[in-house]
Design a protein around this motif. Sequence first.
Motif, PDB file in Angstrom:
ATOM      1  N   ALA A  52      -7.898  10.992  -2.219  1.00  0.00           N
ATOM      2  CA  ALA A  52      -7.621   9.854  -3.084  1.00  0.00           C
ATOM      3  C   ALA A  52      -7.503   8.599  -2.232  1.00  0.00           C
ATOM      4  O   ALA A  52      -7.176   8.656  -1.039  1.00  0.00           O
ATOM      5  CB  ALA A  52      -6.332  10.064  -3.879  1.00  0.00           C
ATOM      6  N   SER A  53      -7.768   7.471  -2.846  1.00  0.00           N
ATOM      7  CA  SER A  53      -7.570   6.200  -2.162  1.00  0.00           C
ATOM      8  C   SER A  53      -6.101   5.803  -2.248  1.00  0.00           C
ATOM      9  O   SER A  53      -5.377   6.227  -3.151  1.00  0.00           O
ATOM     10  CB  SER A  53      -8.433   5.111  -2.810  1.00  0.00           C
ATOM     11  N   GLN A  54      -5.648   5.021  -1.274  1.00  0.00           N
ATOM     12  CA  GLN A  54      -4.288   4.500  -1.342  1.00  0.00           C
ATOM     13  C   GLN A  54      -4.146   3.610  -2.574  1.00  0.00           C
ATOM     14  O   GLN A  54      -5.098   2.975  -3.017  1.00  0.00           O
ATOM     15  CB  GLN A  54      -3.948   3.685  -0.099  1.00  0.00           C
ATOM     16  N   VAL A  55      -2.936   3.573  -3.102  1.00  0.00           N
ATOM     17  CA  VAL A  55      -2.666   2.683  -4.238  1.00  0.00           C
ATOM     18  C   VAL A  55      -2.179   1.344  -3.693  1.00  0.00           C
ATOM     19  O   VAL A  55      -1.244   1.300  -2.877  1.00  0.00           O
ATOM     20  CB  VAL A  55      -1.600   3.286  -5.170  1.00  0.00           C
ATOM     21  N   PHE A  56      -2.816   0.277  -4.127  1.00  0.00           N
ATOM     22  CA  PHE A  56      -2.344  -1.061  -3.765  1.00  0.00           C
ATOM     23  C   PHE A  56      -1.608  -1.649  -4.962  1.00  0.00           C
ATOM     24  O   PHE A  56      -2.141  -1.713  -6.067  1.00  0.00           O
ATOM     25  CB  PHE A  56      -3.511  -1.964  -3.380  1.00  0.00           C
ATOM     26  N   PHE A  57      -0.375  -2.055  -4.717  1.00  0.00           N
ATOM     27  CA  PHE A  57       0.466  -2.617  -5.766  1.00  0.00           C
ATOM     28  C   PHE A  57       0.698  -4.108  -5.534  1.00  0.00           C
ATOM     29  O   PHE A  57       1.410  -4.480  -4.602  1.00  0.00           O
ATOM     30  CB  PHE A  57       1.837  -1.926  -5.794  1.00  0.00           C
ATOM     31  N   PRO A  58       0.117  -4.994  -6.328  1.00  0.00           N
ATOM     32  CA  PRO A  58       0.586  -6.373  -6.355  1.00  0.00           C
ATOM     33  C   PRO A  58       1.881  -6.406  -7.178  1.00  0.00           C
ATOM     34  O   PRO A  58       1.879  -6.059  -8.363  1.00  0.00           O
ATOM     35  CB  PRO A  58      -0.547  -7.139  -7.060  1.00  0.00           C
ATOM     36  N   PHE A 100       0.855  -1.181   0.000  1.00  0.00           N
ATOM     37  CA  PHE A 100       0.000   0.000   0.000  1.00  0.00           C
ATOM     38  C   PHE A 100       0.891   1.232   0.000  1.00  0.00           C
ATOM     39  O   PHE A 100       1.868   1.308   0.742  1.00  0.00           O
ATOM     40  CB  PHE A 100      -0.908   0.020   1.231  1.00  0.00           C
ATOM     41  N   ASP A 101       0.555   2.219  -0.835  1.00  0.00           N
ATOM     42  CA  ASP A 101       1.355   3.437  -0.980  1.00  0.00           C
ATOM     43  C   ASP A 101       0.418   4.638  -0.858  1.00  0.00           C
ATOM     44  O   ASP A 101      -0.559   4.747  -1.594  1.00  0.00           O
ATOM     45  CB  ASP A 101       2.053   3.433  -2.346  1.00  0.00           C
ATOM     46  N   ASN A 102       0.724   5.561   0.069  1.00  0.00           N
ATOM     47  CA  ASN A 102      -0.139   6.728   0.291  1.00  0.00           C
ATOM     48  C   ASN A 102       0.367   7.987  -0.404  1.00  0.00           C
ATOM     49  O   ASN A 102      -0.056   9.095  -0.067  1.00  0.00           O
ATOM     50  CB  ASN A 102      -0.282   7.003   1.796  1.00  0.00           C
ATOM     51  N   SER A 103       1.299   7.848  -1.362  1.00  0.00           N
ATOM     52  CA  SER A 103       1.947   9.032  -1.948  1.00  0.00           C
ATOM     53  C   SER A 103       0.947   9.988  -2.585  1.00  0.00           C
ATOM     54  O   SER A 103       1.158  11.205  -2.572  1.00  0.00           O
ATOM     55  CB  SER A 103       2.999   8.601  -2.977  1.00  0.00           C
ATOM     56  N   ASN A 104      -0.145   9.488  -3.164  1.00  0.00           N
ATOM     57  CA  ASN A 104      -1.112  10.376  -3.812  1.00  0.00           C
ATOM     58  C   ASN A 104      -2.124  10.958  -2.826  1.00  0.00           C
ATOM     59  O   ASN A 104      -3.008  11.718  -3.222  1.00  0.00           O
ATOM     60  CB  ASN A 104      -1.845   9.635  -4.934  1.00  0.00           C
ATOM     61  N   GLY A 155      -0.948  -0.561 -10.118  1.00  0.00           N
ATOM     62  CA  GLY A 155      -2.105  -0.330  -9.274  1.00  0.00           C
ATOM     63  C   GLY A 155      -2.945   0.803  -9.820  1.00  0.00           C
ATOM     64  O   GLY A 155      -2.621   1.404 -10.853  1.00  0.00           O
ATOM     65  N   HIS A 156      -4.028   1.119  -9.132  1.00  0.00           N
ATOM     66  CA  HIS A 156      -4.888   2.224  -9.564  1.00  0.00           C
ATOM     67  C   HIS A 156      -5.520   2.864  -8.333  1.00  0.00           C
ATOM     68  O   HIS A 156      -5.516   2.291  -7.234  1.00  0.00           O
ATOM     69  CB  HIS A 156      -5.977   1.728 -10.527  1.00  0.00           C
ATOM     70  N   ALA A 157      -6.050   4.064  -8.516  1.00  0.00           N
ATOM     71  CA  ALA A 157      -6.673   4.791  -7.417  1.00  0.00           C
ATOM     72  C   ALA A 157      -7.673   5.795  -7.971  1.00  0.00           C
ATOM     73  O   ALA A 157      -7.497   6.324  -9.080  1.00  0.00           O
ATOM     74  CB  ALA A 157      -5.627   5.524  -6.579  1.00  0.00           C
TER      75      ALA A 157
END
Length: 341
Positions: A84-90, A34-38, A117-119
């Motif tokens: 924005a939603s967090q980006v989840f990266f598989p 999970f990435d909260n950068s956005n 991923g997408h958001a």
Amino acid sequence: MKLFCSAIAGLLAIACVTPAFADVIVTPRFTGYFDNSNQRQSGIDTAGSLPSDTALADLNAQLQSVFGPTASVSYANSDSGSRASQVFFPMLGASVSFSLDPERRTQITATGMYGRGHADIKNIGTATQHTSIQGQIADDLFVTRGTGRGKFGRIDAELTLQHRLDETFSLMAGLRYERLRENVSITTQTTGSSNAINLINALGGNGIVSYGLLNDTAVGSYKTTSAIYSARVGAAAYIPLGSTQRIYVNGLAHINYAPANTIVLTQVFQSSGLPQVVNSRIGSETTIGPDISVGYIHQLGTKASIDIRYRGLFYFPVSGARSFDDPRVNHGLSIGVSFTL
């Protein structure tokens, strides 16, 4: 950045010269991050609904061609925000490790991961327009609401050097590179007052006066790429659970540098059909923070093992426009299966 790249190249050169005594360990790995950068709010010089410098110069030229050289129009931002939603990266990738000494006390590991991923993104911005014509002033306020969806691609690359002091404790150091690509499609709706139009109509001899609000919709998109360069140092501790199982904890401190990044949004308004360019800028940033992993290793034999770990990376700004209490946070679960060749 040159120093970072030189260090990466040096470690890769070491990795290419594998000692004859070294066992090569290959670990295919899956990670869900999970990435909260956005979601970060501070330090963004957002242009909101403002036109680019070129578009603004063209607008002033048109106004001056009709009303003379003293006519002008300018803009200023009042406020902006986003949700924005967090980006989840598989993410899929692999690690390659080998020892640098016959006692197998010092080990180097190279890791590469890639994921998409997408958001969903929502933002709102306000802008003030100041129009001056023949000594008459008209001020207008515009509110822009945007909704969009972003597609993200992420690359993580790491080189880690680990020196084992005994069976339960190791020292660690390394370098890390992260690249994040964004491709965002967005639709904006702008609502604003019409004082400038009324002033132009009055000075131009057109008596039409509008008392309502102006409304317009634009469809646009932008692409941008950001990067983070990191240096890390720390330690790892292991707790044996019998002869085939271990629990481990890695704790590292990292210092990171992210170069400045410019976002250029191109959008087309329905009312005019003409493109408009909107600029946003995120300044360079230096961050510090911990890189913590907690994991479990199960030996599947003399040549294979499986490990499961939870990792959190925290980036607290110490320079740049963002505030210290607005960190970037990456965290998630990773599973790897190691094979000794």
